[in-house]
Structure formats: C-alpha cells, structure tokens
Design a protein around this motif. Structure first.
Motif, PDB file in Angstrom:
ATOM      1  N   ASP A  40       0.829  -1.207   0.000  1.00  0.00           N
ATOM      2  CA  ASP A  40       0.000   0.000   0.000  1.00  0.00           C
ATOM      3  C   ASP A  40       0.863   1.255   0.000  1.00  0.00           C
ATOM      4  O   ASP A  40       1.954   1.269   0.584  1.00  0.00           O
ATOM      5  CB  ASP A  40      -0.916   0.020   1.225  1.00  0.00           C
ATOM      6  CG  ASP A  40      -1.980  -1.059   1.170  1.00  0.00           C
ATOM      7  OD1 ASP A  40      -2.453  -1.342   0.050  1.00  0.00           O
ATOM      8  OD2 ASP A  40      -2.321  -1.614   2.221  1.00  0.00           O
ATOM      9  N   PRO A  41       0.364   2.346  -0.641  1.00  0.00           N
ATOM     10  CA  PRO A  41       1.098   3.614  -0.591  1.00  0.00           C
ATOM     11  C   PRO A  41       0.810   4.328   0.732  1.00  0.00           C
ATOM     12  O   PRO A  41      -0.330   4.683   1.017  1.00  0.00           O
ATOM     13  CB  PRO A  41       0.515   4.384  -1.785  1.00  0.00           C
ATOM     14  CG  PRO A  41      -0.880   3.855  -1.928  1.00  0.00           C
ATOM     15  CD  PRO A  41      -0.830   2.408  -1.500  1.00  0.00           C
ATOM     16  N   TRP A  42       1.842   4.573   1.540  1.00  0.00           N
ATOM     17  CA  TRP A  42       1.612   5.171   2.860  1.00  0.00           C
ATOM     18  C   TRP A  42       2.767   6.034   3.356  1.00  0.00           C
ATOM     19  O   TRP A  42       2.649   6.715   4.377  1.00  0.00           O
ATOM     20  CB  TRP A  42       1.379   4.065   3.892  1.00  0.00           C
ATOM     21  CG  TRP A  42       2.537   3.117   4.055  1.00  0.00           C
ATOM     22  CD1 TRP A  42       2.818   2.039   3.274  1.00  0.00           C
ATOM     23  CD2 TRP A  42       3.584   3.179   5.034  1.00  0.00           C
ATOM     24  NE1 TRP A  42       3.967   1.416   3.694  1.00  0.00           N
ATOM     25  CE2 TRP A  42       4.462   2.078   4.786  1.00  0.00           C
ATOM     26  CE3 TRP A  42       3.873   4.015   6.106  1.00  0.00           C
ATOM     27  CZ2 TRP A  42       5.589   1.836   5.557  1.00  0.00           C
ATOM     28  CZ3 TRP A  42       5.003   3.778   6.875  1.00  0.00           C
ATOM     29  CH2 TRP A  42       5.838   2.700   6.608  1.00  0.00           C
ATOM     30  N   LEU A  43       3.879   6.063   2.625  1.00  0.00           N
ATOM     31  CA  LEU A  43       5.081   6.741   3.111  1.00  0.00           C
ATOM     32  C   LEU A  43       5.036   8.259   2.990  1.00  0.00           C
ATOM     33  O   LEU A  43       5.860   8.945   3.581  1.00  0.00           O
ATOM     34  CB  LEU A  43       6.307   6.230   2.356  1.00  0.00           C
ATOM     35  CG  LEU A  43       6.894   4.904   2.842  1.00  0.00           C
ATOM     36  CD1 LEU A  43       8.042   4.482   1.931  1.00  0.00           C
ATOM     37  CD2 LEU A  43       7.389   5.032   4.279  1.00  0.00           C
ATOM     38  N   SER A  44       4.086   8.798   2.226  1.00  0.00           N
ATOM     39  CA  SER A  44       4.074  10.241   1.998  1.00  0.00           C
ATOM     40  C   SER A  44       2.647  10.733   1.787  1.00  0.00           C
ATOM     41  O   SER A  44       1.799   9.994   1.264  1.00  0.00           O
ATOM     42  CB  SER A  44       4.931  10.583   0.776  1.00  0.00           C
ATOM     43  OG  SER A  44       4.810  11.942   0.418  1.00  0.00           O
ATOM     44  N   MET A  45       2.398  11.985   2.180  1.00  0.00           N
ATOM     45  CA  MET A  45       1.131  12.637   1.904  1.00  0.00           C
ATOM     46  C   MET A  45       1.256  13.575   0.700  1.00  0.00           C
ATOM     47  O   MET A  45       0.361  14.393   0.439  1.00  0.00           O
ATOM     48  CB  MET A  45       0.659  13.423   3.128  1.00  0.00           C
ATOM     49  CG  MET A  45       0.151  12.553   4.263  1.00  0.00           C
ATOM     50  SD  MET A  45      -1.387  11.625   3.878  1.00  0.00           S
ATOM     51  CE  MET A  45      -0.734   9.998   3.478  1.00  0.00           C
ATOM     52  N   ASP A  46       2.382  13.489  -0.011  1.00  0.00           N
ATOM     53  CA  ASP A  46       2.588  14.294  -1.210  1.00  0.00           C
ATOM     54  C   ASP A  46       2.520  13.454  -2.481  1.00  0.00           C
ATOM     55  O   ASP A  46       2.154  13.961  -3.538  1.00  0.00           O
ATOM     56  CB  ASP A  46       3.953  14.992  -1.150  1.00  0.00           C
ATOM     57  CG  ASP A  46       4.030  15.986   0.001  1.00  0.00           C
ATOM     58  OD1 ASP A  46       3.086  16.772   0.158  1.00  0.00           O
ATOM     59  OD2 ASP A  46       5.024  15.961   0.740  1.00  0.00           O
ATOM     60  N   ILE A  77      11.121   1.802  17.023  1.00  0.00           N
ATOM     61  CA  ILE A  77      12.364   2.183  16.347  1.00  0.00           C
ATOM     62  C   ILE A  77      13.261   0.985  16.033  1.00  0.00           C
ATOM     63  O   ILE A  77      13.726   0.834  14.898  1.00  0.00           O
ATOM     64  CB  ILE A  77      13.132   3.231  17.176  1.00  0.00           C
ATOM     65  CG1 ILE A  77      12.259   4.474  17.375  1.00  0.00           C
ATOM     66  CG2 ILE A  77      14.443   3.603  16.493  1.00  0.00           C
ATOM     67  CD1 ILE A  77      12.884   5.506  18.273  1.00  0.00           C
ATOM     68  N   PRO A  78      13.541   0.110  17.008  1.00  0.00           N
ATOM     69  CA  PRO A  78      14.414  -1.020  16.687  1.00  0.00           C
ATOM     70  C   PRO A  78      13.886  -1.885  15.540  1.00  0.00           C
ATOM     71  O   PRO A  78      14.642  -2.359  14.697  1.00  0.00           O
ATOM     72  CB  PRO A  78      14.475  -1.802  18.010  1.00  0.00           C
ATOM     73  CG  PRO A  78      14.188  -0.792  19.063  1.00  0.00           C
ATOM     74  CD  PRO A  78      13.184   0.129  18.440  1.00  0.00           C
ATOM     75  N   LYS A  79      12.565  -2.098  15.502  1.00  0.00           N
ATOM     76  CA  LYS A  79      11.995  -2.946  14.454  1.00  0.00           C
ATOM     77  C   LYS A  79      12.098  -2.268  13.096  1.00  0.00           C
ATOM     78  O   LYS A  79      12.389  -2.914  12.084  1.00  0.00           O
ATOM     79  CB  LYS A  79      10.540  -3.274  14.778  1.00  0.00           C
ATOM     80  CG  LYS A  79       9.973  -4.385  13.907  1.00  0.00           C
ATOM     81  CD  LYS A  79       8.716  -4.958  14.499  1.00  0.00           C
ATOM     82  CE  LYS A  79       8.267  -6.206  13.743  1.00  0.00           C
ATOM     83  NZ  LYS A  79       7.051  -6.806  14.348  1.00  0.00           N
ATOM     84  N   ILE A  80      11.860  -0.945  13.049  1.00  0.00           N
ATOM     85  CA  ILE A  80      11.981  -0.215  11.790  1.00  0.00           C
ATOM     86  C   ILE A  80      13.420  -0.254  11.291  1.00  0.00           C
ATOM     87  O   ILE A  80      13.689  -0.436  10.106  1.00  0.00           O
ATOM     88  CB  ILE A  80      11.506   1.240  11.957  1.00  0.00           C
ATOM     89  CG1 ILE A  80       9.998   1.280  12.248  1.00  0.00           C
ATOM     90  CG2 ILE A  80      11.810   2.059  10.706  1.00  0.00           C
ATOM     91  CD1 ILE A  80       9.473   2.648  12.584  1.00  0.00           C
ATOM     92  N   LEU A  81      14.372  -0.104  12.199  1.00  0.00           N
ATOM     93  CA  LEU A  81      15.779  -0.137  11.821  1.00  0.00           C
ATOM     94  C   LEU A  81      16.195  -1.495  11.276  1.00  0.00           C
ATOM     95  O   LEU A  81      17.098  -1.601  10.444  1.00  0.00           O
ATOM     96  CB  LEU A  81      16.651   0.233  13.025  1.00  0.00           C
ATOM     97  CG  LEU A  81      16.653   1.705  13.430  1.00  0.00           C
ATOM     98  CD1 LEU A  81      17.408   1.896  14.732  1.00  0.00           C
ATOM     99  CD2 LEU A  81      17.256   2.575  12.338  1.00  0.00           C
ATOM    100  N   SER A  82      15.531  -2.543  11.732  1.00  0.00           N
ATOM    101  CA  SER A  82      15.880  -3.881  11.263  1.00  0.00           C
ATOM    102  C   SER A  82      15.198  -4.242   9.947  1.00  0.00           C
ATOM    103  O   SER A  82      15.683  -5.086   9.213  1.00  0.00           O
ATOM    104  CB  SER A  82      15.516  -4.924  12.333  1.00  0.00           C
ATOM    105  OG  SER A  82      14.106  -4.999  12.517  1.00  0.00           O
ATOM    106  N   ILE A  83      14.055  -3.600   9.646  1.00  0.00           N
ATOM    107  CA  ILE A  83      13.288  -3.956   8.447  1.00  0.00           C
ATOM    108  C   ILE A  83      13.344  -2.871   7.377  1.00  0.00           C
ATOM    109  O   ILE A  83      13.548  -3.153   6.191  1.00  0.00           O
ATOM    110  CB  ILE A  83      11.814  -4.240   8.819  1.00  0.00           C
ATOM    111  CG1 ILE A  83      11.728  -5.405   9.819  1.00  0.00           C
ATOM    112  CG2 ILE A  83      10.989  -4.558   7.570  1.00  0.00           C
ATOM    113  CD1 ILE A  83      10.330  -5.663  10.315  1.00  0.00           C
ATOM    114  N   LEU A  88      13.507   5.303   7.412  1.00  0.00           N
ATOM    115  CA  LEU A  88      13.281   5.866   8.743  1.00  0.00           C
ATOM    116  C   LEU A  88      12.930   7.350   8.697  1.00  0.00           C
ATOM    117  O   LEU A  88      12.036   7.792   9.433  1.00  0.00           O
ATOM    118  CB  LEU A  88      14.511   5.635   9.626  1.00  0.00           C
ATOM    119  CG  LEU A  88      14.372   6.068  11.090  1.00  0.00           C
ATOM    120  CD1 LEU A  88      13.268   5.283  11.776  1.00  0.00           C
ATOM    121  CD2 LEU A  88      15.679   5.891  11.831  1.00  0.00           C
ATOM    122  N   PRO A  89      13.599   8.188   7.852  1.00  0.00           N
ATOM    123  CA  PRO A  89      13.224   9.610   7.810  1.00  0.00           C
ATOM    124  C   PRO A  89      11.765   9.843   7.440  1.00  0.00           C
ATOM    125  O   PRO A  89      11.080  10.645   8.078  1.00  0.00           O
ATOM    126  CB  PRO A  89      14.165  10.182   6.738  1.00  0.00           C
ATOM    127  CG  PRO A  89      15.333   9.264   6.736  1.00  0.00           C
ATOM    128  CD  PRO A  89      14.766   7.899   7.005  1.00  0.00           C
TER     129      PRO A  89
END
Length: 350
Positions: A40-46, A77-83, A88-89
């Motif tokens: 799904d597209p979810w990383l940005s509102m632009d 945070i730890p899970k995002i850094l691993s996947i 992350l930004p």
C-alpha cells in the motif's frame, strides 16, 4: 494494463479514472491494521510512495500495526531499523492515530484530501514535472569517477536532500551471494543515456557502503532525545543522538572504551552502559555512565572479579533506583547503587 484499441469510450474513461486513483491516492495511518507495509502507498502525503526492497519473504504481509508499539502507538524504532532502515526519515514524519482511528485513503491532489470533480480534472490534465537531473540508476557508474563522488553518493546528506526536495526514486535491487566473494553483493539496473527510450539496462554492482551489512543499534530514550549505541563487530566507542522530532543522527561524546553488544539502561537522565569490552579494559571500565545534561562520561566503580563477567549481559534494568545486572549463568548477578557507588551480589534471578 494498456487500453485495448477496440475499447469503448466508457471503458476508456474507467481506465483513465483507475490510473488517476493509482497516482493520487495514499493511505493515512490510523491504527495501522489495514495497511500493508510493502503493497500500500503510505510513506508520503505528497505522492503515493511504497517502500522499496529488498524485502524478506517473512515480511511480505507485514502491516503497519506491526511497526508500532502496541501500548503507545508510537513507532517501534528497533523494528523499523531492522526492516526498513532506509525509510526511517519518511516514517518518522508520519503520526499514527492516538485514538485508535482506522486507516483511510486520502486524495493527494487536493489540500482538503477529499476528492472533488474540480481537483480530479486538474490532476488528470496536470503536466508531469521534470524528473531529477541525476537518477539513482547512474550512481554505480558515477561512483567510479573518484573517491569524492563515491563519498557524496553514499552520504546521508544526499539522502536527506532528496527527501526534502521530494526527489526520492524507487529502484530495483537484488542481493547475490557469489562464490568468489566472502559476503553478499548488491546489484541494480543502470540505463545507458542512449538507451533510455529503448528501456535497455545493464546489471551493475552498487557502491560498497550501500550493500555492506547494516550495523544494528541499541536505542535508549532520555526526554526528547534518542541515543543509539552501535552493536556488533568491530568494537566501537560511538554513540549517536537525535531529537525525537528530527530524523538526523549526530555524534554524541564517545564512550571511554570500545564495546561489542553492551547493555544499557536509563536512570535519572543518565545512561548506564555495561559490558561488551575486552578483558583488559573491563578491569578499569567494565561500566560507565553518561550524563545527558553535562554530556560527559564517568567510569563506574569496578564490581570486582567475582561479579564482572565477559559474556553478554542477559538483562539490565532499573528497580527501586538501582541497576540490576543479570548474567546468563545466574551465578554472577549483581546490583549497583548509584547513591553509594557500590556493587553487591544477588542470589536470585530477575
């Protein structure tokens, strides 16, 4: 799917509408239960952005809720850094619902995020913006020009600049374990300038720093700041810090000794770091504490040979204002009192 030549006017209109939705809809994150991380597209509102690989098979059906802390709905945070360390930004700019609202689609072509015939018309007739001057597919070849170019391409500053200027690009990459190399190598597609229209591409290896194994981080939060210690080999004295509202890491004062897989906990605004150092260094600095207000390190008293151990610390936690250390064997468990600056042995497992 291309429009068939014999398609009716009505069917052509439906396909145009479909393409319009695909390029102008994105998911607003609520509880994260109905949004798939990779599909799904979810990383940005632009713009409708999805994460780019490589993706492990066990994560193909991961949903956004799996990246959230269940009790606080904050990002794990730890899970995002691993996947998804490369995203992350973007992820940190997204604020999940604190009320448990469900995920929803938003219309990106309107400030109100609601579809209207007017906004749909303008989106359908808008002229596509000029593409970035330098595409990522050219990075492998450009990195061979000089060490300066290579450093620039691999720098976090370029990643942050692309993010701010909204010039991120999805790209295809693949990881291969070749028989003549000790570690996996990353490859991507490079399109020659004279072959863009023909869509012909060459498989090339990406710059080394972008396919080297990522160093995991041990994360600890103090107030509005987040601190990170490097884990794994080689031993490191590095500690990073950033504000919760900012995705840019900066270097904090280095630890006194280099450590591998140390344990850390927070008490009264101070970060206690124990273990992970070589035997010679452990005798003088098995543990140290970082004062986040004065930004200085202080060596903790030596617990002594009976309590000091070289194996990985099983658990480190705060109970009643004291630091409790649990070893894997259970025979070297101890407690440190910051007020008296003394160590004591304990004979029970936490």
């Amino acid at each position: 799917m291309d429009t068939p030549k014999a398609a009716s006017h009505g069917w052509r209109g439906i396909l145009v509408g479909r393409d319009l939705l695909v390029t102008n809809l994105s998911k607003a994150i609520g509880d994260g239960e109905s949004t798939l991380v990779w599909k799904d597209p979810w990383l940005s509102m632009d713009e409708p952005l999805r994460p780019v690989g490589p993706m492990q098979e066990i994560h193909q059906d991961l949903c956004i809720a799996d990246l959230l802390c269940r009790r606080t709905t904050e990002w794990n945070i730890p899970k995002i850094l691993s996947i998804l360390p490369q995203h992350l930004p973007e992820i940190f700019l997204i604020k999940p619902s604190v009320t448990g609202a469900t995920d929803s689609y938003v219309w990106l072509a309107s400030k109100s995020e609601m579809y209207s015939a007017k906004s749909g018309y303008y989106a359908a007739t808008a002229v596509e913006a000029d593409p970035p001057l330098l595409r990522k597919s050219y990075h492998p070849k450009l990195s061979l020009v000089s060490k300066t170019f290579r450093s620039l391409i691999l720098s976090t500053e370029l990643v942050h600049a692309r993010f701010h200027h909204k010039t991120q690009e999805p790209f295809f990459s693949i990881c291969l374990q070749l028989p003549d190399r000790p570690r996996p190598s990353w490859f991507t597609l490079w399109v020659q300038p004279d072959q863009v229209e023909k869509k012909k591409a060459t498989f090339v290896q990406v710059p080394s720093s972008s396919y080297a194994p990522r160093v995991p981080l041990l994360i600890r939060a103090v107030g509005s700041d987040v601190y990170a210690l490097r884990q794994g080999y080689p031993p490191s004295t590095v500690m990073l810090v950033r504000n919760r509202e900012n995705f840019l890491w900066s270097k904090a004062p280095n630890m006194t000794v280099a450590r591998v897989n140390p344990a850390a906990c927070v008490l009264d605004g101070k970060i206690y770091v124990l273990g992970g150092c070589c035997e010679a260094a452990a005798k003088s600095c098995w543990g140290e504490v970082f004062d986040t207000k004065t930004r200085t390190w202080e060596t903790l008293p030596d617990p002594g040979g009976e309590l000091r151990f070289s194996s990985v610390i099983k658990k480190l936690e705060i109970i009643g204002g004291k630091v409790y250390v649990t070893s894997n064997e259970g025979e070297e468990d101890s407690v440190y009192d910051p007020k008296t600056r003394k160590w004591e042995a304990i004979d029970w497992q936490l």
